[in-house]
Scaffold this motif. Structure first.
Motif, mmCIF file in Angstrom:
data_model
loop_
_atom_site.group_PDB
_atom_site.id
_atom_site.type_symbol
_atom_site.label_atom_id
_atom_site.label_comp_id
_atom_site.label_asym_id
_atom_site.label_seq_id
_atom_site.Cartn_x
_atom_site.Cartn_y
_atom_site.Cartn_z
ATOM 1 N N UNK A 166 63.404 -6.945 32.658
ATOM 2 C CA UNK A 166 63.865 -6.251 33.858
ATOM 3 C C UNK A 166 62.938 -5.100 34.222
ATOM 4 N N UNK A 167 62.478 -4.349 33.228
ATOM 5 C CA UNK A 167 61.603 -3.216 33.513
ATOM 6 C C UNK A 167 60.324 -3.659 34.208
ATOM 7 N N UNK A 168 59.709 -4.727 33.712
ATOM 8 C CA UNK A 168 58.445 -5.146 34.299
ATOM 9 C C UNK A 168 58.626 -5.921 35.597
ATOM 10 N N UNK A 169 59.723 -6.608 35.768
ATOM 11 C CA UNK A 169 59.982 -7.254 37.058
ATOM 12 C C UNK A 169 60.246 -6.201 38.134
ATOM 13 N N UNK A 170 60.974 -5.145 37.774
ATOM 14 C CA UNK A 170 61.197 -4.057 38.729
ATOM 15 C C UNK A 170 59.883 -3.364 39.060
ATOM 16 N N UNK A 171 59.070 -3.111 38.056
ATOM 17 C CA UNK A 171 57.792 -2.450 38.283
ATOM 18 C C UNK A 171 56.888 -3.279 39.186
ATOM 19 N N UNK A 172 56.972 -4.605 39.067
ATOM 20 C CA UNK A 172 56.139 -5.495 39.876
ATOM 21 C C UNK A 172 56.609 -5.593 41.315
ATOM 22 N N UNK A 173 57.838 -5.123 41.599
ATOM 23 C CA UNK A 173 58.329 -5.139 42.969
ATOM 24 C C UNK A 173 59.188 -6.324 43.327
ATOM 25 N N UNK A 195 65.448 -0.153 27.519
ATOM 26 C CA UNK A 195 65.897 0.252 28.848
ATOM 27 C C UNK A 195 67.015 1.293 28.758
ATOM 28 N N UNK A 196 67.651 1.393 27.593
ATOM 29 C CA UNK A 196 68.776 2.306 27.389
ATOM 30 C C UNK A 196 68.305 3.591 26.704
ATOM 31 N N UNK A 197 69.186 4.581 26.639
ATOM 32 C CA UNK A 197 68.848 5.874 26.039
ATOM 33 C C UNK A 197 70.024 6.375 25.216
ATOM 34 N N UNK A 198 69.723 7.260 24.287
ATOM 35 C CA UNK A 198 70.758 7.779 23.401
ATOM 36 C C UNK A 198 71.878 8.461 24.185
ATOM 37 N N UNK A 199 71.528 9.129 25.276
ATOM 38 C CA UNK A 199 72.537 9.836 26.070
ATOM 39 C C UNK A 199 73.500 8.879 26.769
ATOM 40 N N UNK A 200 73.135 7.583 26.806
ATOM 41 C CA UNK A 200 73.983 6.619 27.509
ATOM 42 C C UNK A 200 74.741 5.706 26.548
ATOM 43 N N UNK A 201 74.803 6.065 25.284
ATOM 44 C CA UNK A 201 75.614 5.301 24.333
ATOM 45 C C UNK A 201 77.067 5.318 24.800
ATOM 46 N N UNK A 202 77.689 4.160 24.817
ATOM 47 C CA UNK A 202 79.059 4.025 25.293
ATOM 48 C C UNK A 202 79.161 3.619 26.748
ATOM 49 N N UNK A 203 78.061 3.716 27.492
ATOM 50 C CA UNK A 203 78.049 3.318 28.898
ATOM 51 C C UNK A 203 77.854 1.805 29.000
ATOM 52 N N UNK A 204 78.353 1.195 30.060
ATOM 53 C CA UNK A 204 78.111 -0.226 30.293
ATOM 54 C C UNK A 204 76.608 -0.477 30.357
ATOM 55 N N UNK A 205 76.158 -1.536 29.697
ATOM 56 C CA UNK A 205 74.727 -1.817 29.671
ATOM 57 C C UNK A 205 74.155 -2.039 31.063
ATOM 58 N N UNK A 206 74.921 -2.679 31.922
ATOM 59 C CA UNK A 206 74.428 -2.933 33.274
ATOM 60 C C UNK A 206 74.180 -1.628 34.022
ATOM 61 N N UNK A 207 75.092 -0.672 33.891
ATOM 62 C CA UNK A 207 74.923 0.608 34.574
ATOM 63 C C UNK A 207 73.788 1.411 33.966
ATOM 64 N N UNK A 212 67.950 3.240 34.691
ATOM 65 C CA UNK A 212 66.553 3.218 34.261
ATOM 66 C C UNK A 212 65.665 2.495 35.270
ATOM 67 N N UNK A 213 66.149 1.390 35.817
ATOM 68 C CA UNK A 213 65.336 0.599 36.741
ATOM 69 C C UNK A 213 65.110 1.327 38.057
ATOM 70 N N UNK A 214 66.135 1.991 38.575
ATOM 71 C CA UNK A 214 65.974 2.715 39.829
ATOM 72 C C UNK A 214 65.117 3.962 39.645
ATOM 73 N N UNK A 215 65.149 4.546 38.442
ATOM 74 C CA UNK A 215 64.257 5.678 38.167
ATOM 75 C C UNK A 215 62.805 5.211 38.154
ATOM 76 N N UNK A 216 62.579 3.983 37.700
ATOM 77 C CA UNK A 216 61.234 3.423 37.670
ATOM 78 C C UNK A 216 60.773 3.004 39.059
#
Length: 389
Positions: A166-173, A195-207, A212-216
């Motif tokens: 997902x990260x590289x497909x988003x980066x490619x446009x 794609x996930x971060x320690x601060x997001x433990x417990x959050x839905x993986x999709x969210x 992360x993808x929109x930040x990229x």
């Protein structure tokens, strides 16, 4: 005063060596098979370019012309902004052995003034800068970037394989990524699901992945489906997409994906990892010669014979390697580039650091795609997998 005179003399001498034609003549020759090359820089072409012209910046012309046109006998028509850089470009190609090279007098300024057909760039300044290195590839260019922007890729799983893909497909446009996952981020995920971060433990993986993808790349549309893939929703979740990335961690989901992929004519980029090894392939039901997932695994194995990562373990970087290869195959499918892994199974051994390719032929007796195969519904597939444990 001598510099302008010297420049005029230099241009005059160059014009004596390089044939020039009018934009109108260039349009006629283009229609007869000559290749029109716009040698202006990417930013200049953002305001438009002659219709059906190839954009290839002057600074990279000698490096890339052979990738685009290796036939030194094909007539080449070179155009710039006003007709001077194209003279230099034509001279360089003559030195490389191209036999019929001409410059378009007056360049794009005169082309527009004469009302000749122009293609407007679909890229704004942000896109032109963001994808600049990718746009320089003659096999991609603006046309390829437009195909990426129009593409919709669905990823089952926002975990080990889905994260890097997902990260590289988003980066490619890629225009739209749809993430299907009903799990939440756990700390044990973080060593491989980057794609996930320690601060997001417990959050839905999709969210978490969406953040992360929109930040990229905020240009990409991210659709999230917090659902578990099952018999009753598989076609609904997958339909309307161009490519499927298989990041499933269980055989039940993969057999459902395989069946829906065939019924929807949706190419499936398969990937799997375990401990220190991984494998991937492409199953493309649009092709008559393509095997399907069940040509590789006709029946689901017993659960004891196929442990998942939580049971068998996995080296953290391994899903990253396989996920990136899946993203590569997805981009090739969208762009129509190269040779996809159809009919081939690519295995990777991290300990030995080598790849192994195995031919994977379509099985005439395959229960999924063979001549006698009968689709009994997704519920039958779910029961088949449940019976295997």
């Amino acid at each position: 005063m001598s510099e302008p005179l010297n420049r005029e003399a230099w241009l005059l001498a160059l014009r004596e060596r390089i044939p020039e034609i009018t934009p109108g003549d260039a349009l006629i020759r283009q229609g007869q098979g000559s290749l029109l090359i716009d040698v202006r820089e990417d930013a200049e072409r953002g305001a438009g370019t002659p219709a059906n012209a190839l954009g290839l910046s002057r600074g990279f012309l000698e490096l890339r012309i052979e990738q685009v046109e290796a036939d030194r006998d094909r007539p080449l028509l070179l155009l710039c902004g006003s007709g001077q850089r194209s003279l230099l470009a034509a001279e360089a190609l003559q030195r490389m052995g191209y036999r019929e090279v001409v410059s378009v007098a007056g360049g794009f300024d005169r082309w527009k003034a004469e009302g000749l057909p122009v293609s407007s760039s679909a890229l704004d300044a942000d896109a032109a800068e963001r994808y600049a290195r990718q746009l320089r590839l003659p096999q991609v260019g603006e046309a390829g970037q437009a195909r990426l922007a129009a593409a919709k890729v669905v990823l089952l799983g926002a975990g080990g394989l889905g994260a890097p893909a997902a990260l590289y497909l988003a980066a490619a446009g890629v225009g739209q990524l749809t993430l299907i996952d009903d799990d939440v981020v756990e700390r044990s995920n973080l060593h491989r699901q980057v794609i996930h971060a320690d601060a997001r433990v417990g959050m839905a993986k999709t969210e978490s992945a969406r953040i992360a993808l929109l930040a990229l790349n905020p240009r990409v549309r991210i659709e999230i489906r917090d659902e578990r893939l099952q018999a009753h929703n598989v076609e609904r979740l997958l339909s309307g997409h161009d490519v499927l990335i298989d990041g499933a961690d269980n055989f039940a989901a993969r057999y459902l994906l395989a069946a829906a992929s065939r019924r929807l004519k949706l190419p499936m980029v398969y990937g799997a990892v375990e401990r220190f090894s991984g494998q991937l392939s492409v199953f493309d039901p649009r092709r008559d010669d393509s095997p399907c997932y069940r040509c590789l695994f006709p029946e689901p194995p017993a659960a004891a014979d196929a442990p998942n990562c939580s049971e068998a373990g996995v080296l953290g970087v391994l899903p990253g390697i396989v996920g990136l290869l899946q993203a590569t195959e997805a981009l090739k499918l969208i762009l129509g580039l190269g040779e996809p892994l159809v009919g081939r199974l690519l295995g990777f051994d991290a300990l030995g650091m080598h790849f192994r390719e195995t031919r994977l032929l379509r099985d005439p007796g395959c229960p999924g795609c063979g001549a006698a195969a009968v689709f009994g519904g997704y519920e039958d597939i779910a029961r088949l997998c449940a019976a295997a444990g």
